[in-house]
Design a protein around this motif. Structure first.
Motif, PDB file in Angstrom:
ATOM      1  N   LEU A 102      43.942  39.509  45.917  1.00 52.94           N
ATOM      2  CA  LEU A 102      44.980  38.974  45.055  1.00 52.94           C
ATOM      3  C   LEU A 102      44.632  39.008  43.573  1.00 52.94           C
ATOM      4  O   LEU A 102      45.509  38.786  42.737  1.00 52.94           O
ATOM      5  N   ASP A 103      43.379  39.269  43.216  1.00 54.78           N
ATOM      6  CA  ASP A 103      42.940  38.987  41.856  1.00 54.78           C
ATOM      7  C   ASP A 103      43.598  39.853  40.791  1.00 54.78           C
ATOM      8  O   ASP A 103      43.593  39.489  39.623  1.00 54.78           O
ATOM      9  N   ARG A 104      44.191  40.973  41.135  1.00 52.97           N
ATOM     10  CA  ARG A 104      44.788  41.837  40.121  1.00 52.97           C
ATOM     11  C   ARG A 104      46.282  41.584  39.922  1.00 52.97           C
ATOM     12  O   ARG A 104      46.903  42.171  39.017  1.00 52.97           O
ATOM     13  N   TYR A 105      46.869  40.735  40.780  1.00 50.70           N
ATOM     14  CA  TYR A 105      48.312  40.537  40.756  1.00 50.70           C
ATOM     15  C   TYR A 105      48.690  39.177  40.194  1.00 50.70           C
ATOM     16  O   TYR A 105      47.964  38.197  40.366  1.00 50.70           O
ATOM     17  N   PRO A 106      49.875  39.101  39.557  1.00 54.18           N
ATOM     18  CA  PRO A 106      50.386  37.778  39.207  1.00 54.18           C
ATOM     19  C   PRO A 106      50.862  37.068  40.474  1.00 54.18           C
ATOM     20  O   PRO A 106      51.520  37.677  41.327  1.00 54.18           O
ATOM     21  N   ILE A 107      50.512  35.818  40.572  1.00 55.74           N
ATOM     22  CA  ILE A 107      50.893  34.996  41.713  1.00 55.74           C
ATOM     23  C   ILE A 107      51.671  33.789  41.188  1.00 55.74           C
ATOM     24  O   ILE A 107      51.241  33.145  40.218  1.00 55.74           O
ATOM     25  N   ALA A 108      52.778  33.506  41.825  1.00 58.18           N
ATOM     26  CA  ALA A 108      53.590  32.367  41.415  1.00 58.18           C
ATOM     27  C   ALA A 108      53.776  31.398  42.576  1.00 58.18           C
ATOM     28  O   ALA A 108      53.712  31.785  43.742  1.00 58.18           O
ATOM     29  N   TRP A 109      53.999  30.160  42.203  1.00 59.86           N
ATOM     30  CA  TRP A 109      54.410  29.130  43.161  1.00 59.86           C
ATOM     31  C   TRP A 109      55.857  28.750  42.858  1.00 59.86           C
ATOM     32  O   TRP A 109      56.216  28.520  41.695  1.00 59.86           O
ATOM     33  N   PHE A 110      56.648  28.688  43.898  1.00 61.43           N
ATOM     34  CA  PHE A 110      58.029  28.230  43.822  1.00 61.43           C
ATOM     35  C   PHE A 110      58.197  27.043  44.771  1.00 61.43           C
ATOM     36  O   PHE A 110      57.371  26.828  45.662  1.00 61.43           O
ATOM     37  N   VAL A 119      53.979  37.116  45.267  1.00 60.76           N
ATOM     38  CA  VAL A 119      53.189  38.086  44.522  1.00 60.76           C
ATOM     39  C   VAL A 119      54.081  39.224  44.025  1.00 60.76           C
ATOM     40  O   VAL A 119      55.012  39.636  44.706  1.00 60.76           O
ATOM     41  N   ASP A 120      53.772  39.683  42.821  1.00 57.97           N
ATOM     42  CA  ASP A 120      54.421  40.853  42.229  1.00 57.97           C
ATOM     43  C   ASP A 120      53.376  41.953  42.164  1.00 57.97           C
ATOM     44  O   ASP A 120      52.439  41.874  41.368  1.00 57.97           O
ATOM     45  N   ARG A 121      53.519  42.962  42.995  1.00 61.58           N
ATOM     46  CA  ARG A 121      52.541  44.031  43.029  1.00 61.58           C
ATOM     47  C   ARG A 121      52.839  45.158  42.045  1.00 61.58           C
ATOM     48  O   ARG A 121      52.077  46.126  41.942  1.00 61.58           O
ATOM     49  N   MET A 122      53.939  45.043  41.296  1.00 61.65           N
ATOM     50  CA  MET A 122      54.359  46.136  40.421  1.00 61.65           C
ATOM     51  C   MET A 122      53.965  45.928  38.962  1.00 61.65           C
ATOM     52  O   MET A 122      53.944  46.894  38.188  1.00 61.65           O
ATOM     53  N   TRP A 123      53.665  44.696  38.567  1.00 62.56           N
ATOM     54  CA  TRP A 123      53.370  44.409  37.162  1.00 62.56           C
ATOM     55  C   TRP A 123      52.296  43.345  37.127  1.00 62.56           C
ATOM     56  O   TRP A 123      52.402  42.338  37.816  1.00 62.56           O
ATOM     57  N   PRO A 124      51.242  43.548  36.283  1.00 62.76           N
ATOM     58  CA  PRO A 124      50.093  42.640  36.335  1.00 62.76           C
ATOM     59  C   PRO A 124      50.298  41.261  35.707  1.00 62.76           C
ATOM     60  O   PRO A 124      49.487  40.358  35.939  1.00 62.76           O
TER      61      PRO A 124
END
Length: 128
Positions: free
Chosen positions: A28-36, A97-102
Motif C-alpha cells: 500500500l505504501d505507494r498509493y493514496p489511501i482514504a477513509w470514508f 485506494v486509488d491506484r492511478m494517482w499517487p
C-alpha cells in the motif's frame, strides 16, 4: 487487490478507537489511501486521506484535531486513530485506494469516484 478493515466496535463518547486497513498480498505504501464513513440514511463521506508520494494528510473538518491517519509500512497498513469520539462519528468506516494517482489530489480526495478499490467496511458505534 483486497482491502480489509478492522478495529471497529462500540465505544462511549469521549473514547478512542483505532482502525486499520490492510491489503494481504499487496503493498500500500505507494498509493493514496482514504477513509470514508457512512451513517444510516446518509451518503458516504470522506474522513481522511494520506498521500502515497509525499505523505501529506487531509481531514474532514468534522474530525480535525481528533482523528489521525498514518501508515505502518512494516505492517503494510494504514491506520486511523480516532480520539474524543462523538455519537455523530457512528457509521460504517471504509478504506479505499486509488491506484492511478499517487496523491490525495487536494479536495478531490473526498470524491468516492477517485478510488478503485474499497474494503468491506467496519462498524463504529459511539453511544453511552
Amino acid at each position: 487487490l483486497q482491502l480489509v478493515e478492522s478495529g471497529g466496535g462500540l465505544m462511549h463518547p469521549g473514547g478512542s478507537l483505532r482502525l486499520s486497513c490492510a491489503s494481504p498480498g499487496s503493498t500500500l505504501d505507494r498509493y493514496p489511501i482514504a477513509w470514508f464513513r457512512q451513517a444510516p440514511g446518509k451518503e458516504r463521506e470522506g474522513v481522511s486521506c494520506i498521500s502515497g508520494d509525499d505523505g501529506r494528510t487531509y481531514y474532514a473538518d468534522s474530525v480535525k484535531g481528533r482523528f489521525t491517519i498514518s501508515r505502518d509500512n512494516a505492517k503494510n497498513t494504514v491506520n486511523l486513530q480516532m480520539n474524543s469520539l462523538k455519537p455523530e462519528d457512528t457509521g460504517v468506516y471504509y478504506c479505499a485506494v486509488d491506484r492511478m494517482w499517487p496523491g490525495c489530489s487536494g479536495d478531490l480526495w473526498r470524491e468516492n469516484s477517485k478510488y478503485d478499490y474499497w474494503g468491506q467496511g467496519t462498524q463504529v458505534t459511539v453511544s453511552s
